[in-house]
Write a protein that holds these residues in place. Sequence first.
Motif, short mmCIF file in Angstrom:
data_model
loop_
_atom_site.label_atom_id
_atom_site.label_comp_id
_atom_site.label_asym_id
_atom_site.label_seq_id
_atom_site.Cartn_x
_atom_site.Cartn_y
_atom_site.Cartn_z
N THR A 141 1.70 4.08 -4.28
CA THR A 141 1.52 2.92 -3.69
C THR A 141 0.02 2.68 -3.51
O THR A 141 -0.56 3.44 -3.64
CB THR A 141 2.18 2.68 -2.54
OG1 THR A 141 1.87 1.34 -1.68
CG2 THR A 141 1.90 3.79 -1.38
N GLU A 142 -0.45 1.36 -3.44
CA GLU A 142 -1.96 1.36 -3.24
C GLU A 142 -2.18 1.10 -1.80
O GLU A 142 -3.56 0.86 -1.37
CB GLU A 142 -2.27 0.03 -3.97
CG GLU A 142 -2.34 0.28 -5.49
CD GLU A 142 -2.68 -1.08 -6.40
OE1 GLU A 142 -3.21 -1.98 -5.75
OE2 GLU A 142 -2.54 -1.13 -7.48
N ASP A 143 -1.24 1.26 -0.88
CA ASP A 143 -1.50 1.11 0.47
C ASP A 143 -2.41 2.04 1.11
O ASP A 143 -2.79 1.74 2.38
CB ASP A 143 -0.11 1.16 1.41
CG ASP A 143 0.98 0.37 0.75
OD1 ASP A 143 0.48 -1.09 0.25
OD2 ASP A 143 2.07 0.18 1.05
#
Length: 250
Positions: free
Chosen positions: A90-92
């Motif tokens: 994820t890019e979180d």
Amino acid sequence: MLRLAICEDCEMQIDVIFELLTNYQTKRDNVQIEINAFSSGEDLLKNLNLGIEYDIMLIDILMPGIDGIELAKEIRKKDDNVILIFITATEDFAIEAFKVYASNYIVKPVIEEDMFSILDRFIPLIKKGAELYLTLSMSERTVKIPFSSIVSVELLNRRPCVYLDNGKILTGKFLRGNFNDFIKPLLKDERFFHAHKSYAVNISFAMELTGDSLIMKSDMVIPVTKRNYAEAKRRYLSYHSKVSPNITDI
């Protein structure tokens, strides 16, 4: 040879990344890579504590035990310069990655296009920088020091002491090898000269050459052996004639 570390808790992902790195080495001329894989952050830290250094680390963020972000924080305490690339689902975690000075991240699944693009960007910088920095292993971290900021290097009680142009002194770990080998990267640069068995000096910071020493801009006095004096004089005059064409012989 470049040294890369993979830190990933999934064995299948390790195999995928390992294969991509191997293929990269095959498809790129003049690139040699040594790859070490670790299944946990704890294992990687143990390796770093032995003094092993890496050029690039590929780190999974979501791992049991110490996660990738916390691992990166520990790595940064030891090495300010290693390139950190996160591998994530994820890019979180972009903000957290920025805080530990990560250079990039790859979103899973890891594919050749993404991996090759990142390596093509950073490997030339590593190769170029390798000739411009002196690597010093200190008690708590490893630093890469720009040649241009080094006034001199002294071997003192079997420890390399690097004197910087800002007045700071960085002291390395006990040197088990030969001092000549330690300063060898410096001596490939025409500015540096092995003035004495325990000293390497940056001629560009020298203000005066006396009968037995170099006087630096910081007023530091670097001894020059009789055997090395002629070469010291040649280097001093050669360098300073380029920056001060009217300099006269000593």
